[in-house]
Design an enzyme around this catalytic site. Structure first.
Site, PDB file in Angstrom:
ATOM      1  N   GLU A  56       0.898  -1.375  -0.070  1.00 43.69           N
ATOM      2  CA  GLU A  56       0.024  -0.046   0.051  1.00 43.69           C
ATOM      3  C   GLU A  56       0.874   1.295   0.114  1.00 43.69           C
ATOM      4  OE1 GLU A  56      -1.394   2.223   3.533  1.00 43.69           O
ATOM      5  OE2 GLU A  56      -2.750   0.889   3.446  1.00 43.69           O
ATOM      6  N   ASP A 117      -5.572  -3.501  -2.497  1.00 49.51           N
ATOM      7  CA  ASP A 117      -5.837  -1.980  -2.426  1.00 49.51           C
ATOM      8  C   ASP A 117      -4.301  -1.453  -3.059  1.00 49.51           C
ATOM      9  OD1 ASP A 117      -4.467  -2.733  -0.125  1.00 49.51           O
ATOM     10  OD2 ASP A 117      -4.893  -0.964   0.833  1.00 49.51           O
TER      11      ASP A 117
END
Length: 369
Positions: A56, A117
């Site tokens: 991330e 993500d």
């Protein structure tokens, strides 16, 4: 004499351009690089004793580097990620989500599972870097990574359709799936729809996830779906809207006004805006089912809501809070939320209706504090 004069004029013009470029850089991004990114291109979260790096963090930093037109930083981040999280190739492997100090003498991958993500933002940033910088290599790696995400992290859920799992392992059972509503920003879902299945339908199923799991206008951090019973909103453990879900409001606010999904999402999440305006600060946690809030959200929450709040007075209150309590060198998550929210608020970047990046690489100087 005239030749010498022209030479001096040329030199002055060049120096002025260089000074203007330096003066009009993105100060908050430059400080983030100093405080959080190693010379090798590793984003370090100092809040963890293991000095961890996540996929991330790498993906967010790649986005900021692209928005700032910082090609050297982007290349460093990309190379470190590929070499240390993806076994040397983002074409062949999804990046491991967690890397850090395993023991006093060993730095390595701590968890080889993926985190979609980070994967999503990384693929998008590579594709957009390829387009904006005309770098074929980035386009090719981004395309390959997106195909791998579709193969390893997208699942067909009966009653829903194609859905993005939070990672390749541990989120799907026989008749039950666990999702994180903040993992697929709607504008990125729109961007990926040009690549056909499963992305062409994922945008609509992602909208269902966002709308149907927020009965009181607050998105949950995590939610479970069961094949014959639907969304499990009254689960054994209270569903909370907090540190993950704050990104749902951030992504929504940064959507292009021409995107038909934006108005629906702003209307659904209006209670978050109302509560923030009433209290002067965002809540830290909200019970998704009852709507009851508790605590004061950190400064990163205020920054994340700058694109989301539609009332100028409410924006000004949160803008001032960010200026008064700007994240320091030990607040990784608050800092990245601030780079997103404040960066957007300062018009350093926008997203087109198709989900493409619209950077403002030639803007006038804007203070970050």
């Amino acid at each position: 004499m005239m030749t010498m004069l022209r030479g001096w004029i040329t030199m002055i013009v060049m120096l002025t351009a260089i000074n203007a470029q330096a003066a009009c850089s993105w100060p908050a991004w430059e400080q983030f690089k100093k405080d959080y990114i190693s010379q090798q291109g590793r984003v370090i979260d100092p809040g963890d004793a293991r000095k961890i790096t996540t996929s991330e963090g790498q993906s967010y930093a790649m986005f900021f580097a692209l928005a700032a037109n910082d090609r050297p930083a982007f290349a460093q981040l990309f190379n470190w990620t590929q070499n240390n999280l993806a076994q040397g190739s983002l074409r062949e492997h999804l990046p491991a989500w967690l890397w850090g100090q395993k023991d006093p003498d060993t730095w390595s991958v701590l968890d080889s599972n993926s985190a979609s993500d980070g994967d999503i933002w990384m693929a998008w940033s590579l594709l957009e870097a390829g387009r904006l910088w005309k770098e074929t290599r980035y386009t090719e790696v981004g395309t390959a990574l997106l195909k791998r995400i579709a193969r390893e992290e997208v699942v067909n859920v009966p009653g829903l359709g194609s859905m993005l799992l939070p990672g390749k392992i541990g989120f799907a059972e026989a008749n039950s799936w666990r999702f994180n509503p903040s993992y697929l920003p709607p504008q990125l879902a729109q961007y990926f729809s040009r690549f056909g299945a499963p992305w062409s339908t994922l945008r609509e199923t992602n909208l269902r996830l966002l709308l149907e799991t927020s009965p009181k206008g607050f998105s949950p951090d995590w939610v479970r779906y069961e094949s014959k019973q639907g969304w499990q909103l009254k689960a054994e453990k209270t569903l909370i809207s907090s540190y993950d879900a704050i990104r749902v409001y951030l992504w929504t606010g940064m959507m292009h006004d021409g995107d038909p999904q934006k108005a629906r999402l702003l209307a659904r999440f209006k209670p978050m805006a109302t509560l923030t305006m009433k209290n002067g600060v965002p809540p830290e946690k909200v019970d998704v089912v009852s709507g009851n809030a508790q605590g004061t959200g950190p400064v990163g929450f205020s920054a994340a809501l700058l694109p989301f709040l539609q009332n100028r007075g409410a924006q000004a209150v949160q803008r001032q809070r960010v200026a008064d309590h700007f994240p320091g060198s030990d607040a990784y998550y608050n800092y990245v939320l601030t780079l997103f929210g404040q960066g957007w608020d300062q018009h350093r970047f926008r997203f087109t209706v198709k989900g493409e990046l619209l950077p403002d690489w030639g803007q006038e100087c804007v203070s970050s504090r």
